[in-house]
Every structure is written in C-alpha cells, then in structure tokens.
Design an enzyme around this catalytic site. Structure first.
Site, PDB file in Angstrom:
ATOM      1  CB  THR A 231     -52.914  -3.966  -0.362  1.00  0.00           C
ATOM      2  OG1 THR A 231     -53.225  -4.910   0.666  1.00  0.00           O
ATOM      3  CG2 THR A 231     -52.647  -4.672  -1.662  1.00  0.00           C
TER       4      THR A 231
ATOM      5  NE  ARG B  97     -62.712  -3.638   9.585  1.00  0.00           N
ATOM      6  CZ  ARG B  97     -62.871  -2.906  10.686  1.00  0.00           C
ATOM      7  NH1 ARG B  97     -63.973  -3.003  11.377  1.00  0.00           N
ATOM      8  NH2 ARG B  97     -61.955  -2.068  11.087  1.00  0.00           N
TER       9      ARG B  97
ATOM     10  CG  ASP C 109     -53.754  -9.425  14.539  1.00  0.00           C
ATOM     11  OD1 ASP C 109     -54.311  -9.092  13.485  1.00  0.00           O
ATOM     12  OD2 ASP C 109     -53.848  -8.756  15.603  1.00  0.00           O
TER      13      ASP C 109
ATOM     14  CD  GLU D  77     -49.451   6.085  -0.918  1.00  0.00           C
ATOM     15  OE1 GLU D  77     -48.989   4.941  -0.908  1.00  0.00           O
ATOM     16  OE2 GLU D  77     -50.665   6.327  -0.977  1.00  0.00           O
TER      17      GLU D  77
ATOM     18  NE  ARG E  72     -52.757   4.402   4.731  1.00  0.00           N
ATOM     19  CZ  ARG E  72     -53.888   3.957   4.175  1.00  0.00           C
ATOM     20  NH1 ARG E  72     -53.851   2.939   3.338  1.00  0.00           N
ATOM     21  NH2 ARG E  72     -55.034   4.547   4.422  1.00  0.00           N
TER      22      ARG E  72
HETATM   23  P1  NAI Z   1     -58.591  -3.948  10.796  1.00  0.00           P
HETATM   24  O1  NAI Z   1     -58.527  -2.910  11.870  1.00  0.00           O
HETATM   25  O2  NAI Z   1     -59.849  -4.713  10.610  1.00  0.00           O
HETATM   26  O3  NAI Z   1     -57.410  -5.019  11.020  1.00  0.00           O
HETATM   27  C1  NAI Z   1     -56.092  -4.670  11.365  1.00  0.00           C
HETATM   28  C2  NAI Z   1     -55.454  -5.841  12.116  1.00  0.00           C
HETATM   29  O4  NAI Z   1     -54.085  -5.469  12.390  1.00  0.00           O
HETATM   30  C3  NAI Z   1     -56.112  -6.141  13.478  1.00  0.00           C
HETATM   31  O5  NAI Z   1     -56.381  -7.520  13.587  1.00  0.00           O
HETATM   32  C4  NAI Z   1     -55.076  -5.674  14.509  1.00  0.00           C
HETATM   33  O6  NAI Z   1     -55.082  -6.458  15.704  1.00  0.00           O
HETATM   34  C5  NAI Z   1     -53.785  -5.883  13.728  1.00  0.00           C
HETATM   35  N1  NAI Z   1     -52.686  -5.041  14.246  1.00  0.00           N
HETATM   36  C6  NAI Z   1     -52.729  -3.725  14.575  1.00  0.00           C
HETATM   37  N2  NAI Z   1     -51.515  -3.308  15.008  1.00  0.00           N
HETATM   38  C7  NAI Z   1     -50.695  -4.385  14.939  1.00  0.00           C
HETATM   39  C8  NAI Z   1     -49.325  -4.597  15.244  1.00  0.00           C
HETATM   40  N3  NAI Z   1     -48.543  -3.616  15.723  1.00  0.00           N
HETATM   41  N4  NAI Z   1     -48.801  -5.828  15.035  1.00  0.00           N
HETATM   42  C9  NAI Z   1     -49.589  -6.849  14.585  1.00  0.00           C
HETATM   43  N5  NAI Z   1     -50.894  -6.714  14.272  1.00  0.00           N
HETATM   44  C10 NAI Z   1     -51.436  -5.492  14.451  1.00  0.00           C
HETATM   45  O7  NAI Z   1     -58.157  -3.194   9.473  1.00  0.00           O
HETATM   46  P2  NAI Z   1     -58.527  -3.580   7.956  1.00  0.00           P
HETATM   47  O8  NAI Z   1     -59.890  -3.069   7.623  1.00  0.00           O
HETATM   48  O9  NAI Z   1     -58.238  -5.020   7.749  1.00  0.00           O
HETATM   49  O10 NAI Z   1     -57.470  -2.669   7.154  1.00  0.00           O
HETATM   50  C11 NAI Z   1     -56.072  -2.830   7.312  1.00  0.00           C
HETATM   51  C12 NAI Z   1     -55.342  -1.678   6.668  1.00  0.00           C
HETATM   52  O11 NAI Z   1     -55.460  -1.748   5.255  1.00  0.00           O
HETATM   53  C13 NAI Z   1     -55.924  -0.271   6.983  1.00  0.00           C
HETATM   54  O12 NAI Z   1     -55.499   0.217   8.231  1.00  0.00           O
HETATM   55  C14 NAI Z   1     -55.416   0.573   5.831  1.00  0.00           C
HETATM   56  O13 NAI Z   1     -54.183   1.175   6.170  1.00  0.00           O
HETATM   57  C15 NAI Z   1     -55.200  -0.460   4.709  1.00  0.00           C
HETATM   58  N6  NAI Z   1     -56.113  -0.198   3.581  1.00  0.00           N
HETATM   59  C16 NAI Z   1     -55.570   0.052   2.348  1.00  0.00           C
HETATM   60  C17 NAI Z   1     -56.369   0.324   1.255  1.00  0.00           C
HETATM   61  C18 NAI Z   1     -55.797   0.587  -0.109  1.00  0.00           C
HETATM   62  O14 NAI Z   1     -56.498   1.145  -0.984  1.00  0.00           O
HETATM   63  N7  NAI Z   1     -54.578   0.189  -0.406  1.00  0.00           N
HETATM   64  C19 NAI Z   1     -57.837   0.400   1.406  1.00  0.00           C
HETATM   65  C20 NAI Z   1     -58.325   0.056   2.734  1.00  0.00           C
HETATM   66  C21 NAI Z   1     -57.476  -0.213   3.777  1.00  0.00           C
END
Ligand code: NAI
Length: 337
Positions: free
Chosen positions: A232, A153, A173, A263, A234
């Site tokens: 942004t 997303r 990805d 952190e 982890r």
């Molecule tokens: P999402 O689940 O929609 O997308 C994650 C993508 O990563 C997916 O397309 C998945 O196939 C891919 N993926 C998963 N494991 C993988 C791997 N080993 N190698 C390659 N690709 C891989 O998640 P979204 O909503 O885009 O969020 C991503 C991350 O952003 C969250 O998990 C969270 O940790 C972080 N986040 C940080 C925030 C902040 O305030 N800094 C706020 C919200 C989210």
C-alpha cells in the site's frame, strides 16, 4: 488570477471546499493534473497544490517561474523533485499524518481479502449463485509472522492491528526505534531475515532513491515459499518483473497491491504510446506486466484507494488549507525539503 492553484480536484473536494469561502477567495480549482500540454495555464501561480498525478520534474518546474510553494495533498511526495525545488528555493510540504489509521486498516482489509479469498467467495455467490466452498479454503493470521517494512506512522499502526490477531511481528527500518520495539513487542531484523522468515510481508516506506526496487530480483528469491506480499506504499518499491516471476512460480502465494509501478501510465496509456518509445520501453514493459498482474488469480489490485476514507479526506483538506495559510503568514509548516 488568484494566488493558489489546486490541481486534480475531484467533485467531493469541490463540495467539501465550499465550507471554506475565505480560502476559495484566493484559490482556483482545476480538475486536471499538471502536464507538459497544460503547463502554460499554471505559469503565473506562486502556490500550487497537486495530488499524486502531477509530476514536478526539473523540466516542469523551470516552466513555472513564479512558483514559490508546492503543498501536495498526499503523504508521499515522490512525484516532486524536492532536491531541484531546494535548489530553486521552492518550498515543499505534504500532509504527513492524515492516513496512518486509514492506510493501516486498508492493509488488513487487503490482507484478509487475499488470505481468506473473500473476493472469490463474494463473486461466486453474487455472480454465479453458487454456494460451493471449492477452492475457497484460506489461512489463519493467528500465530503467523508478519514482516513490516517501515515502522513509521502507518507501519506502527499495522503492528498494533497485527497484535490483535496475535501475530508474531518482525520489522525492518533504516532507523529502528528501539523504544517502540520494546513498547509494542516486535523485533527489528535485517531485510534479508524479514524476507526469509515472514509469512506475510507488508510495505510502509516512502518511495525515493533509497527504496526504489527495495524488493528486487536479488532478494525476492529469499522470500519464504508460500508467503504473501501486500503493497500500500508505492509501486516502484517492488521490481514488477521480479514480483511477477515469483508469483508465477508459486514462490509468492499471492499479492495485494494498492499501488503499481507506472500506475500513472496505466491510466494514461495512450499518452505513453505517443511519447518517444525508446525512452519509454521500461515503462511500457511495466504497464504490460501490470495488466498481466491484474489478471492473475492470486493477485488483488486496487486503484490506489488506501487513503480513501471520509476521515482522511477531511484531514487532507483541513491540513492543506492550514499549510497554505501558514506559508502566506511566513511560517511554513509540514515541510519535506
Ligand atoms: P513515515 O515517514 O511515517 O514512515 C516511513 C518509515 O520508512 C520511517 O520509519 C523511515 O525510517 C522508513 N524508511 C525510509 N526510507 C527507508 C529505507 N530506505 N529503508 C528502510 N526504511 C526506510 O511514513 P508513513 O506516513 O508511514 O507513510 C509511508 C508511505 O505510505 C508514504 O510515504 C506513502 O508513499 C504511502 N502512502 C500510501 C497511501 C495510499 O493511498 N496507498 C496513502 C498514504 C501514504
């Protein structure tokens, strides 16, 4: 005692929750995060909703015998041992989509701040009353290659914004979405190719065992000399020491980090020092490295702030209440395990 404990509740959340009196009738609000010191206080709750600073390890979960449902008020759920929860038949939900625009926009805020030296320019005028342009020259985004790691997303919205800057986009990805690739006009490549060819690399994968140190001392040397890195997602996705070495040597020109490895520990250093030091050596090393990173001129660190918009926070509250009501009605939603 009520049914639900909401942990890590801040003042704005307390205020926002006043609009939901029916929910407040079943929920206790706590400002603290869960820790081994206060766990007894929460042992009778069946439903707990933390933010990101409460760690649900097997050791902690064992001490919560009535726990049946955890609903985290975040997208990431790496602070919860979901495998152990599954074993114990504890359901886990998150707030999946609240921040997909919010975090994507913040990614570009960090990126522009870094490559156009906005903070330095602002600081110079405001603190020094100095209007000199010395050392403020930046770089254009137009025509540069952006490497997006994770096209879920948030990553997808980052791609859409980058298109507006007329950047070339490479992506990596684990599960490439060929339809999305065609529709949005970007190219999936291997992680190695992305690192070698991108001028800017941005991370949007979740943190788990498959992404721990995804960027590490073996592959960071592949990064194009002079590239920028934005995180942004982890902190644990990048091996801190390898990043530090690359920044120090100038191989990476700059980094903008909204998240840091350990952190939580940097916020609670005293607690860390009181723990068994032998087991904590690696964490202590990263805490020290984080302090060094914060002080580097080519590094911009913000306090895990990417999610922090009015719109996203409203979504978090509404979705969490909905998650809890759905669980109570026997139709749990947004499950991650
Ligand atoms: P999402 O689940 O929609 O997308 C994650 C993508 O990563 C997916 O397309 C998945 O196939 C891919 N993926 C998963 N494991 C993988 C791997 N080993 N190698 C390659 N690709 C891989 O998640 P979204 O909503 O885009 O969020 C991503 C991350 O952003 C969250 O998990 C969270 O940790 C972080 N986040 C940080 C925030 C902040 O305030 N800094 C706020 C919200 C989210």
């Amino acid at each position: 005692m009520k049914k639900v404990a909401l942990l890590e509740i801040s003042d704005w959340e307390k205020e926002a929750l006043q609009k939901f009196p029916e929910f407040l009738a079943i929920a206790d609000l706590y400002s603290e995060s869960l820790s081994s010191e206060n766990i007894e206080k929460f042992q009778d709750y069946a439903i707990i909703s933390p933010f990101i600073n409460s760690r649900f390890t097997p050791e902690v979960i064992t001490k919560l015998p009535h726990l049946r449902y955890i609903t985290t008020r975040s997208t990431g759920f790496d602070h919860i041992d979901v495998d152990y929860c599954r074993e114990k038949k504890i359901l886990v939900s998150n707030v999946p989509a609240y921040g997909s625009h919010t975090v994507a926009e913040y990614t570009f805020a960090l990126l522009l701040c870094l490559v156009r030296k906005i903070y330095d320019a602002y600081h110079r005028v405001r603190e020094e009353g100095n209007f000199s342009l010395e050392n403020l020259r930046g770089r254009e985004l137009f025509g540069k290659t952006l490497g997006v790691i994770g096209t879920g997303r948030i990553g997808t919205n980052v791609v859409k914004i980058a298109k507006g800057f007329q950047m070339k986009i490479l992506a990596y990805d684990r599960y490439p979405d060929k339809e999305k690739e065609k529709q949005l006009g970007f190219t999936y490549v291997s992680l190695e190719q992305l690192l070698q060819e991108s001028d800017i690399i941005t991370l949007h994968v979740p943190y788990n065992s498959s992404t721990h140190h995804l960027l590490n001392s073996n592959n960071i040397p592949l990064i194009k000399k002079g590239a920028f890195v934005i995180n942004t997602a982890r902190g644990g996705i990048i091996e801190t020491e390898a990043l530090y070495q690359a920044l120090k040597s100038g191989q990476i020109a700059g980094a903008a980090l909204d998240v840091l490895e350990e952190e939580k520990e940097i916020k609670e250093e005293q607690e860390l020092l009181l723990k068994d030091r032998l087991n904590e050596t690696e964490k202590l090393k990263n805490v020290v490295l984080n302090h060094i990173l914060v002080d580097l001129d080519n590094v911009l660190v913000t306090p895990h702030n990417a999610f922090n918009t009015e719109e996203a926070l409203h979504n978090i509250i509404v979705t969490t209440i909905d998650n809890i009501n759905s669980f109570l009605q026997g139709k749990p939603q947004n499950l991650v395990s």
